[in-house]
Structures are given as C-alpha cells and as structure tokens.
Design a protein around this motif. Sequence first.
Motif, PDB file in Angstrom:
ATOM      1  N   LYS A 133       0.902  -1.325   0.000  1.00 17.61           N
ATOM      2  CA  LYS A 133       0.151  -0.118   0.080  1.00 17.61           C
ATOM      3  C   LYS A 133       0.981   1.144  -0.035  1.00 17.61           C
ATOM      4  CE  LYS A 133      -0.654   0.073   4.990  1.00 17.61           C
ATOM      5  NZ  LYS A 133      -1.625   0.121   6.133  1.00 17.61           N
ATOM      6  N   LEU A 134       0.343   2.465  -0.571  1.00 20.71           N
ATOM      7  CA  LEU A 134       0.978   3.492  -0.528  1.00 20.71           C
ATOM      8  C   LEU A 134       0.200   4.962  -0.420  1.00 20.71           C
ATOM      9  CD1 LEU A 134       3.524   5.278  -1.250  1.00 20.71           C
ATOM     10  CD2 LEU A 134       2.822   5.169  -3.827  1.00 20.71           C
ATOM     11  N   ALA A 135       0.508   5.859   0.430  1.00 18.92           N
ATOM     12  CA  ALA A 135      -0.345   7.091   0.654  1.00 18.92           C
ATOM     13  C   ALA A 135       0.371   8.097  -0.017  1.00 18.92           C
ATOM     14  CB  ALA A 135      -0.590   7.316   2.268  1.00 18.92           C
ATOM     15  N   ILE A 136      -0.301   8.752  -0.582  1.00 14.80           N
ATOM     16  CA  ILE A 136       0.120  10.228  -1.270  1.00 14.80           C
ATOM     17  C   ILE A 136      -0.475  11.030  -0.761  1.00 14.80           C
ATOM     18  CG2 ILE A 136       0.706  11.321  -3.530  1.00 14.80           C
ATOM     19  CD1 ILE A 136       0.828   9.086  -5.163  1.00 14.80           C
ATOM     20  N   VAL A 137       0.447  12.189  -0.125  1.00 19.23           N
ATOM     21  CA  VAL A 137      -0.003  13.228   0.710  1.00 19.23           C
ATOM     22  C   VAL A 137       0.576  14.604   0.091  1.00 19.23           C
ATOM     23  CG1 VAL A 137      -0.370  11.862   2.794  1.00 19.23           C
ATOM     24  CG2 VAL A 137       1.703  13.057   2.268  1.00 19.23           C
ATOM     25  N   LEU A 138      -0.275  15.788   0.547  1.00 25.70           N
ATOM     26  CA  LEU A 138       0.146  17.038   0.139  1.00 25.70           C
ATOM     27  C   LEU A 138       0.997  17.435   1.560  1.00 25.70           C
ATOM     28  CD1 LEU A 138      -2.897  18.550  -1.661  1.00 25.70           C
ATOM     29  CD2 LEU A 138      -0.889  17.443  -2.606  1.00 25.70           C
ATOM     30  N   LYS A 139       1.885  17.936   1.350  1.00 20.23           N
ATOM     31  CA  LYS A 139       2.705  18.694   2.398  1.00 20.23           C
ATOM     32  C   LYS A 139       3.443  20.055   1.887  1.00 20.23           C
ATOM     33  CE  LYS A 139       5.388  17.033   6.148  1.00 20.23           C
ATOM     34  NZ  LYS A 139       5.938  16.014   6.963  1.00 20.23           N
ATOM     35  N   ASN A 140       3.287  20.829   2.826  1.00 21.71           N
ATOM     36  CA  ASN A 140       3.946  22.223   2.547  1.00 21.71           C
ATOM     37  C   ASN A 140       5.385  22.000   3.387  1.00 21.71           C
ATOM     38  OD1 ASN A 140       2.136  23.518   1.361  1.00 21.71           O
ATOM     39  ND2 ASN A 140       1.037  24.014   3.368  1.00 21.71           N
TER      40      ASN A 140
END
Length: 332
Positions: A133-140
């Motif tokens: 599994k892989l989570a793609i997230v937004l991050k500043n």
Amino acid sequence: MNANFFKKALFILGTALFFTACSNDDDNAISGPSIQLLEVGTNNSLQAFAGADLHLEAEIEAAANIDKIEVEIHSETTGGWELNKIFTEGYSGAKNATFHEHIDIPADVAPGDYHLHIKVTDKNGNSKEAESKLAIVLKNPAAALVFTPVTGTGVEGHGDHFHGLAAEVLGTPITVTFDENGNAISGGHLHLNPTAIYKIALKTYDNKGAETQNKYIADAATATNYKAFLVGGSFVLNAATANGTGAIFQPREATYADGTTGSTTATTSTGVTTYLTIGTDNKGEKDVTFVMRKVNTGVKTTITRADWNRADYATAFAGSNELELKFEIHAE
C-alpha cells in the motif's frame, strides 16, 4: 569378467549422469526470480509527497538472470494517478540486484490511497511480484535550500573562499525542500557539477508558508548568535589541495535583514546565503546535513572558514542546533 565389470560400471555412471542432468534441468525449470521489498518511501513510511520523489528499494535474485523490472502504481479510487514504468538499465542480465530507484510524483497528483506493484521477470519469462500500500499526501515544506549555479568573469574559488562574486551571473536554480524534521521532501538526491560554484539560499517557513529565514540575520546583533555548517561527507577541503580541487563552503550575506552591511567577513557571516563548490577530489555520493547553529556568546568569532565541515563542530563550538537539513549530494 573384466569386460562385464567395465560394462556395468559404464551403465551405472551413465545412469547417475542422466539423473543428475534431469535433476539440474528440473532445478532450472522451477528456479524463478524472487523479490524482497525493503523500502517504500523514506524509512519505509509507505508514504510519498506530491511534487516529490518516492524512494523504493528491493533485493532481487534471478537464477536465469533478470530481464526487466516493472513498477506500477494505481489509485485505490477512480480517477487517481497511475504509473507504469519499466527498468532495465543496470539490472537486465544480472542474477542478483539491489533495486534502488526514486520515482517522481507529479505535484498535481490527487492525494489518497494508492497501491504499488514491483514485478521482476527473468530471461526465461518467469516472473515474481511484490506489492504494498502507498499513501500520497500533500505537504508544505518547513525549509528549503535553493542551489543556483554561478558563473561570471573572475568568479572562482581560491583557498577557503571565492573571488569575484560581485560579478556573479546566476543560472537555473535547483531546490531541495524539507519537512519539520529536516528530512528531504523533494530534491533530496541532489546532483551537482563538482567543478561548478553554487549560491545556496536558505529558506524557512512558518505554518502559513511565509518565509522566516531572516530571523537569523535580523540585524548585526542577532547574527552574532548564528552560524551555518555543512557537515558529513568527509570532504577534502580546497585549502588542503595543491591544485584547487577541493571543496569550499563560504557563508556570505551581502546585508542583514535590516539593510545594514558588513556580514560578509569570515567570522561575522552567518550562512543564510552561502557559496559552495564540491571539487573534483570529492566526486561521488555524500550524505550531508546543513546545520544552522545557535552558538553561545563569543563563540562565533572563533569559527573560521576551515571549520564548516568539522565532525566535532558541536563540541568545538558550544551552542545548540536550530536547524538540521539532511540530504544527499551526488557530485558527478
């Protein structure tokens, strides 16, 4: 009797060779590739950031030699980002390989839950797959280092510093971004020309994305508390070479944030702006950390241009680290 004995011996030998050959054939027939997935995301976090790169590592064995390695990423929901990529260079033809790659994740990828597949196929057409599994997230980012190549008439390294920077001509910048723990979010495998000179701009950000790095050089009095180091990598320093083929790291701000000047000298400069050359003596891969250190009263004036890469900087120059930004330099 001797003849019969000889015939029996030949029969037994031939039978043994036949079964041995059959056994080897059977072994080859069933010996497909194997894959052990070691890392998905930095520190096997199973996470990647949009606009950054995804670190992948796996150990692969293939008795019949590797033909290709395929990476597939797809969203667990409709309409997400998809990737299909085949790797052969450096792997095809090998029996054993460490698969170590960095997959660029576009900045406009929809965040969410994804699924990763790595499939290895050998020269006999046999294949084996590992998945995660892989989570793609937004991050500043919490910080960044912006590396901009510098050229210009008279711009050159000399000893422990650079000449001619007033005539600098700036090229295309390369940015490395970092999270709040100093880990690289993007650009953390930085490829630099070992003979080039780079101007490095430190950026730090608050939780609204506003730049805050001028807090280190608000004025001359504030700047006396801070000094930048670039530690790790076991650099050969330029001043220690006969032909100018080593590394130079020179903190050099032209002005403080309040507009006053005078911060470019060796012991007064801080390092919100620095200049770097790697040097041909330092080709290869180096794990480094950019440190902004808050030093105790009176310490900064004892830090010379030869001290930027000292392994014992923390004990030699009393204080505490305000910022530690970890990344790799690939000088090639």
